[in-house]
Design an enzyme around this catalytic site. Structure first.
Site, PDB file in Angstrom:
ATOM      1  CB  CYS A 289      -8.933   5.544   2.703  1.00 39.37           C
ATOM      2  SG  CYS A 289      -9.775   6.849   3.611  1.00 39.37           S
TER       3      CYS A 289
ATOM      4  NE  ARG B 291      -8.142  16.918   5.111  1.00 38.49           N
ATOM      5  CZ  ARG B 291      -9.396  17.239   4.961  1.00 38.49           C
ATOM      6  NH1 ARG B 291      -9.800  17.750   3.802  1.00 38.49           N
ATOM      7  NH2 ARG B 291     -10.262  17.058   5.931  1.00 38.49           N
TER       8      ARG B 291
ATOM      9  CG  ASP C 138      20.927 -22.284 -11.739  1.00 40.84           C
ATOM     10  OD1 ASP C 138      21.813 -21.429 -11.558  1.00 40.84           O
ATOM     11  OD2 ASP C 138      20.568 -23.098 -10.872  1.00 40.84           O
TER      12      ASP C 138
END
Length: 496
Positions: A34, A63, A455
């Site tokens: 889970c 699973r 920049d």
């Protein structure tokens, strides 16, 4: 990867959604794995183990929980921070490289032998490349089962399985039921929203808060006519994918997401895809997630940057800021070079002109009422770009030279690149400087720690906040912002 078992269990006991994607909870007594926030009854401490990936859980025989859908969570933010082999491999696996080129192709793309790659991934992620790719195929298959009317045989091959039997066996092993049961359950959940042939409507989850307004503003200022479209419904654009063209429409809610002390409300972006080939579903989802930086951990980013008194007001005003990514490395690189030393508006005009002259039109069934133009390929621009491009000869030479490097395979622009190697390859090209290389590392690879201190807009934003605006002073101050300096730079851009 070593997980703090006690910390993981505390997260599971409190159902803390902030840890979804960080690890998997596997319950020995039920054989189910889970997400940490699963609403089911918290298992006893002695009955659980914590694993780094769904692939590791599946390899151990667990699973997937069909209640919490542990494969439908935000991706691990570790891949945003890390640039090591495991993180780069995971990004390429998500892009479907194993399905297209096998483990041999994955190893070659990363510059390692298959044995070395398998050893590192097993140690770091609990599973080898085949198991991780199998988990990715299972997730893609579930999406196709639940969101399309395709037949099961078509889904099997579209998801990358070698046979229908392998597809059926994998779905049963991973989800505990046959594919037909998944489709029946999805039909009950979907209710009045039917699956439409050729169209897939997906929910792309993320961790809130999410600065949708900032992303939309960034894309709007740079959108190319015919390639992208922004309107009240969000952001739409065309895509070049490994097996054919596609379009994507993303609905971005500009409202802020709710956060409590330990829980975050489930939030997602709705994406509508039209694919020429269903095999491109996995790569399309991976690229859209990178485009919108959906796997980021905004709480961690905001906590660290908000600790700086100068940045704190900006972080409070714009929580959950994201790094604009890319769906096509070559396209973004070419647009960045087109924009060197010109305004954003001028770069947009040049890009739109180039796309209109050399781009490919989509078939009507894909475009419908949205954008219908694919940005031209590097090969096309290398051959015909000089007929269309305008401006200084040096910039035209740079654009064409970049296209030649990409088309010849001398320059690889994919999510599996090492940031330092990518920067070195880019600055080695005539006309491509360090700023462009850093900007592309930020957008192509999602590098979270690129400040772009040279920049002009970053420096103006720093000055507006009372920070040092010279390169050396700003770089020194930014030491406290690691490893999230790209997000800090984005805040400074927005300030400017």
């Amino acid at each position: 990867m070593l997980l703090d078992q006690e910390r993981c269990y505390r997260a599971v006991a409190s159902r803390d959604a902030r840890f979804d994607g960080h690890f998997i909870t596997a319950v020995r007594t039920t054989g189910i794995y889970c997400r940490p926030s699963c609403p089911a009854t918290t298992p006893k401490r002695g009955n659980v183990e914590f694993l780094p990936t769904a692939g590791a859980a599946q390899q151990r025989g667990y699973r997937a929980c069909r209640r919490c859908l542990p494969d439908a969570v935000p991706g691990s933010p570790d891949w945003n921070i890390r640039a090591d082999l495991a993180a780069r491999a995971m990004r390429l696996i998500a892009d479907g490289v194993v399905e297209r080129a096998g483990v041999t192709g994955l190893a070659a793309a990363l510059g390692y032998s298959e044995r070395q790659l398998g050893r590192v991934l097993t140690a770091e992620l609990g599973a080898g490349p085949l198991a991780l790719a199998r988990a990715h195929r299972a997730h893609t298959a579930r999406l196709l089962i639940e969101t399309t009317p395709l037949g099961m045989a078509d889904i099997a091959f579209a998801a990358g399985f070698a046979s229908v039997r392998q597809f059926n066996d994998t779905v049963r092993e991973v989800y505990g039921v046959p594919p037909t049961t998944l489709r029946t359950e999805a039909g009950r959940k979907r209710g009045s929203v039917p699956a439409v042939a050729g169209t897939l409507v997906l929910r792309l989850p993320y961790r809130p808060p999410f600065d949708a307004e900032g992303l939309l503003g960034f894309f709007r200022a740079r959108s190319l006519d015919g390639v992208e479209q922004l309107d009240d419904r969000g952001y739409r654009r065309t895509l070049r994918l490994p097996h054919g063209p596609a379009t994507a429409a993303m609905e971005l809610d500009t409202g802020s997401a709710h956060i409590t002390a330990t829980h975050i409300t489930a939030t997602h972006i709705t994406a509508t895809l039209r694919l020429a080939d269903p095999r491109d579903l996995g790569p399309a989802v991976a690229r859209l997630r990178r485009l919108l930086d959906l796997d980021a951990d905004p709480v961690a980013v905001d906590e660290l940057l908000g600790a700086d008194p100068a940045l704190a007001p900006r972080v409070a005003a714009v929580p959950g800021i994201r790094l604009p990514g890319t769906v096509d490395g070559a396209e973004t690189a070419l647009r960045a070079v087109l924009g060197q030393q010109v305004s954003v508006a001028a770069a947009r005009t040049a890009g739109s002109r180039l796309a209109a002259a050399l781009g490919d039109r989509l078939p009507p069934e894909l475009a419908q009422d949205g954008p219908d133009l694919l940005f031209p390929t590097p090969t096309t621009i290398a051959e015909r770009g000089r007929e269309v491009l305008r401006g200084p000869a040096r910039r035209i030479d740079t654009v064409v030279g970049l296209c030649v490097a990409i088309a010849s395979g001398g320059l690889v622009l994919d999510a599996g690149r090492d940031p330092a190697d990518l920067r070195a390859d880019l600055v080695a090209l005539p006309g491509v400087g360090p700023w462009t290389a850093g900007y592309l590392a930020m957008r192509l690879l999602g590098d979270p720690d690129e400040l772009l201190a040279t920049d002009l807009a970053v420096r103006r934003g720093a000055a507006a906040l009372g920070l040092a605006s010279d390169v050396d002073g700003l770089t020194a101050r930014s030491e406290n912002w690691k490893p999230w300096r790209s997000y800090a730079a984005t805040h400074l851009w927005r300030t400017a």
